[in-house]
Write a protein that holds these residues in place. Structure first.
Motif, mmCIF file in Angstrom:
data_model
loop_
_atom_site.group_PDB
_atom_site.id
_atom_site.type_symbol
_atom_site.label_atom_id
_atom_site.label_comp_id
_atom_site.label_asym_id
_atom_site.label_seq_id
_atom_site.Cartn_x
_atom_site.Cartn_y
_atom_site.Cartn_z
ATOM 1 N N TYR A 134 6.053 3.929 0.863
ATOM 2 C CA TYR A 134 4.644 4.245 1.110
ATOM 3 C C TYR A 134 3.854 4.376 -0.195
ATOM 4 O O TYR A 134 2.779 3.782 -0.337
ATOM 5 N N ASP A 174 4.171 -0.256 -1.299
ATOM 6 C CA ASP A 174 2.962 -0.745 -0.633
ATOM 7 C C ASP A 174 1.701 -0.509 -1.444
ATOM 8 O O ASP A 174 0.617 -0.947 -1.038
ATOM 9 N N SER A 175 1.798 0.188 -2.568
ATOM 10 C CA SER A 175 0.651 0.369 -3.467
ATOM 11 C C SER A 175 0.828 -0.428 -4.750
ATOM 12 O O SER A 175 0.020 -0.295 -5.667
ATOM 13 N N LEU A 187 -1.691 -3.942 -5.984
ATOM 14 C CA LEU A 187 -2.827 -3.844 -5.067
ATOM 15 C C LEU A 187 -4.069 -4.448 -5.721
ATOM 16 O O LEU A 187 -4.447 -4.077 -6.833
ATOM 17 N N HIS A 203 -8.157 -2.234 -2.052
ATOM 18 C CA HIS A 203 -7.719 -1.248 -1.061
ATOM 19 C C HIS A 203 -8.427 -1.486 0.267
ATOM 20 O O HIS A 203 -9.533 -2.027 0.318
ATOM 21 N N TRP A 237 -7.188 1.661 8.536
ATOM 22 C CA TRP A 237 -6.408 2.454 7.579
ATOM 23 C C TRP A 237 -6.541 3.946 7.854
ATOM 24 O O TRP A 237 -5.550 4.681 7.846
ATOM 25 N N SER A 260 0.060 -1.544 5.234
ATOM 26 C CA SER A 260 0.161 -2.481 4.115
ATOM 27 C C SER A 260 -0.675 -3.738 4.365
ATOM 28 O O SER A 260 -1.268 -4.297 3.440
ATOM 29 N N HIS A 309 -4.457 -3.901 3.246
ATOM 30 C CA HIS A 309 -4.819 -4.095 1.841
ATOM 31 C C HIS A 309 -4.811 -5.577 1.490
ATOM 32 O O HIS A 309 -4.262 -6.413 2.212
ATOM 33 N N TYR A 331 -3.435 -7.894 -1.617
ATOM 34 C CA TYR A 331 -2.542 -7.808 -2.771
ATOM 35 C C TYR A 331 -2.788 -8.972 -3.732
ATOM 36 O O TYR A 331 -3.299 -10.021 -3.344
ATOM 37 N N LYS A 372 4.394 -11.221 0.342
ATOM 38 C CA LYS A 372 4.298 -9.923 1.002
ATOM 39 C C LYS A 372 4.389 -10.058 2.513
ATOM 40 O O LYS A 372 5.069 -9.258 3.178
ATOM 41 N N LEU A 432 6.993 -8.227 5.149
ATOM 42 C CA LEU A 432 6.518 -7.388 6.244
ATOM 43 C C LEU A 432 7.072 -7.860 7.589
ATOM 44 O O LEU A 432 7.320 -7.041 8.474
ATOM 45 N N GLU A 466 12.172 -5.490 -0.371
ATOM 46 C CA GLU A 466 10.874 -5.334 -1.030
ATOM 47 C C GLU A 466 11.032 -5.370 -2.548
ATOM 48 O O GLU A 466 10.232 -5.997 -3.250
#
Length: 662
Positions: free
Chosen positions: A450, A454-455, A458, A461, A473, A543, A546, A548, A558, A562, A601
């Motif tokens: 988290y 997933d950040s 980025l 956002h 979100w 995720s 966002h 990326y 990504k 997922l 990941e």
């Protein structure tokens, strides 16, 4: 007269601000300049940057440049040489033209000040470089100065002296006492499609952290009560109680985010809401039969107090009066359904309860629709809505993300605390300890996914990407947290179960031995696996909201990672169908699946030319899409003009149906 080469490099933002070659250096560190012979000197910020910068420049400028490290003797020598050359040229021009040079310098100073002012209030107008680099750029964002910094926006004022004045006033404020009441100030607000906000980041107040401490108890009580019984009715009660408790937390967060009023009354306001929350919590356990009336009473006391506060702020702050009165009305309307639920028995009560929950959760969305004044309204109604909701308070993105992250941290922390037990055996390395360690690994992996996976990389956002991604979100975090709390509470029951080898309840301390059961119920299996799988899937949806950075050489994109995450989530949800799994097998299987997601990941996010075991950034480059065509860029470079970010903002808003959230 010999021509002087251009000295200063481009230090402006890439967001479309005006670039004037006559501008003096305004405080940003130079990235390059030209020697008197025309050779370009590039400046590296650190020794680590030298090789990367040299490889990049070699492909662009071949070998016609010098590369120095900031602050080294070579850097200083190059600056001195260039400075002496231009000083000599300036002296020569002064001798030849006299008054004309003085007048020219005066005009340049005026142009510099005017250009800087235009840069701050029109094209860029944002001092949020760190914010943009972390959450993505937005052409719809503007800054408003605090009263102490108002002098800095004077067209002919000295910006250096204005900064010193602000620093002096800030220093003086350290001796100011806290007042009982100060008129609140709107921290940030929407106006005609733009978000005006203070340039500085909003800090989290200490009493906000105090609120989080109380929620630890709420999470523990609601989760334990549901996992103890593990029935459909327990799940329904858990869902209702948790949503109502979440609204308390959200109300406090919104109130603090919208308005700045550092006074005693603000603290008393928070304390009153916490008192209502405490009364609400003490009536959760038996709310389905005996304590529903006091539960609803404490809930409504907090909600109606918030509605009154909104109305009061609307009265004393005319700028946001329409939006505050609207928020007050939308907060108070669901109270009728909650009051009616007191006088209706189960199961008919559920209809009133869920209507009240729906209005509490999504009532603010109606105000957003009114504020947008969509085409579904009559022209007269559109004009009224635009005027009434011309100014609308907005949430600070840093504060919103940090507060949400703090709540998620509480949930992860609760899952770890729930694993704790007391051992009384001489050698306590047994099945109980093994299950607890697996649960710890599982919680750590979720925290890793988290907050870091997933950040990572980025680009934009979800809150800054689009209004719909922002709504998703903010809304989907509630079911994510509820699912994980339910799973963690059930996990605590699985850890103490003695349905596997090497799990003698006599090795547990008396308090925990009484809680140990010879088997785990079917409901606990579904609560644990269903909650964990749904939480993992929702984390994937979060995720997806966002944008990326696109790295061409990544091993796995990504969206492919997922897809694997969603497949694993489905497998975890279906695990209770396997009847032969005991508690140890179940926890070990789910932990292994979560670690598979984490490992994929980590490996998939690396570049194909890199190795997983060492750092090598030579090949990892990323690209990002911008709503500017190649032709526009070529024309801009050829004519020496700039691209207005307002035009880009209008274009993006048009493609998004007129919606934009920053």
């Amino acid at each position: 007269m010999t021509s002087t080469p251009k000295t200063f490099g481009d230090n402006t933002s890439t967001s479309g601000s005006h670039h004037h070659h006559h501008l003096h250096h305004t405080g940003k560190r130079l990235r390059h300049f030209f020697r008197p012979d025309g050779r370009k000197v590039h400046i590296a910020g650190s020794p680590d940057e030298v090789e990367t910068l040299r490889r990049t420049l070699s492909t662009i400028e071949k070998d016609n440049f010098d590369l120095v490290i900031h602050g080294t003797p070579e850097h200083i020598e190059a600056l001195k040489e260039t400075h002496e050359h231009h000083m000599a040229t300036h002296k020569k021009l002064k001798e030849q033209h006299g008054d004309l040079v003085d007048e020219f310098e005066r005009v340049i100073r005026q142009l510099d000040e005017l250009s800087l002012e235009l840069h701050m209030i029109s094209e860029h107008a944002v001092q949020l470089d760190a914010n943009f680099s972390k959450y993505g750029y937005s052409a719809h964002l503007r800054t408003k100065d605090s009263p102490e910094m108002s002098a800095a926006n004077s067209v002919l004022g000295d910006h250096a002296s204005a900064f010193d004045k602000a620093s002096w006033e800030a220093e003086q404020q350290r001796g100011v006492t806290m007042k009982f009441y100060k008129k609140p100030i709107v921290r940030q607000y929407f106006h005609k499609g733009l978000l005006w906000r203070a340039s500085e980041a909003q800090e989290v107040a200490s009493y906000e952290l105090f609120v989080d401490l109380l929620y630890v108890g709420i999470i523990a009580i609601s989760g334990d009560n549901a996992a103890e019984i593990a029935t459909g009715q327990a799940l329904l009660r858990f869902t209702i109680n948790f949503i109502m408790g979440w609204k308390f937390w959200n109300d406090i967060s919104v109130l603090i985010s919208w308005f700045d009023t550092d006074d005693i009354l603000r603290r008393c306001t928070v304390l009153f809401i916490l008192t209502c929350l405490l009364g609400f919590t003490t009536n959760m356990a038996d709310s389905w039969s005996e304590t529903w009336t006091p539960l609803v009473g404490f809930y409504l006391a907090g909600r109606l107090f918030i509605a009154t506060t909104y109305a009061w702020y609307g009265w004393i702050i005319p700028m946001v009066r329409g939006s505050m009165i609207g928020s007050s009305i939308m907060t108070a309307i669901p109270a009728g359904f909650w009051i009616a639920s007191i006088y209706v028995e189960e199961p008919r009560r559920q209809a009133l309860v869920w209507v009240g929950i729906f209005l509490d959760m999504f009532g603010s969305m109606f105000l957003v629709c009114w504020q947008r004044a969509g085409i579904w309204m009559a022209p007269r109604m559109q004009n009224w809505a635009k005027k009434w909701f011309e100014f609308f308070p907005g949430a600070n993105i840093e504060h919103k993300i940090e507060r949400t992250g703090a709540f998620v941290t509480l949930v992860f922390g609760y899952s770890v605390v729930a694993l704790l037990y007391e051992n009384k055996a001489a050698f306590g390395i047994n099945a109980y300890f093994g299950k607890a360690v697996l649960g710890l690994v599982q919680a750590f992996a979720f925290n890793w996914l988290y907050f870091e996976i997933d950040s990572f990389n980025l680009h934009t956002h979800a809150i800054r990407r689009h209004i719909f991604s922002a709504i998703i979100w903010m809304s989907i975090h509630l079911p994510f947290i509820m699912s994980f709390v339910l799973s963690a509470a059930s996990l605590s029951k699985l850890v103490l179960a003695h349905d596997c080898a090497n799990s003698d309840p006599e090795t547990l301390y008396e308090t925990y031995a009484a809680r140990s059961t010879p088997d785990i119920s079917r409901g606990q299996r579904w609560f644990y696996c269903g909650g964990l799988g749904i939480a993992l899937a929702i984390m994937g949806v979060i995720s997806l909201t966002h944008v990326y950075k696109a790295i061409p050489n990544q091993r796995l994109l990504k969206w492919k990672r997922l897809v694997f995450r969603f497949c694993v989530a489905i497998v975890i949800i279906c695990l209770p169908l396997a009847e032969g799994l005991n508690s140890l097998h179940l926890i070990a299987t789910t932990t292994g699946l979560v670690l598979c997601v984490l490992f994929l990941e980590l490996v998939g996010s690396t570049c194909t030319q890199d190795t997983f075991w060492r750092d090598d950034k030579r090949y990892c480059k990323y690209s990002a899409k911008c709503k500017v065509t190649r032709k526009e860029l070529e024309v801009s470079m050829k004519n020496g003009t700039t691209i207005n970010v307002e035009d880009i903002a209008k274009r993006e808003a048009g493609e998004n149906g007129g919606f934009s959230v920053v």
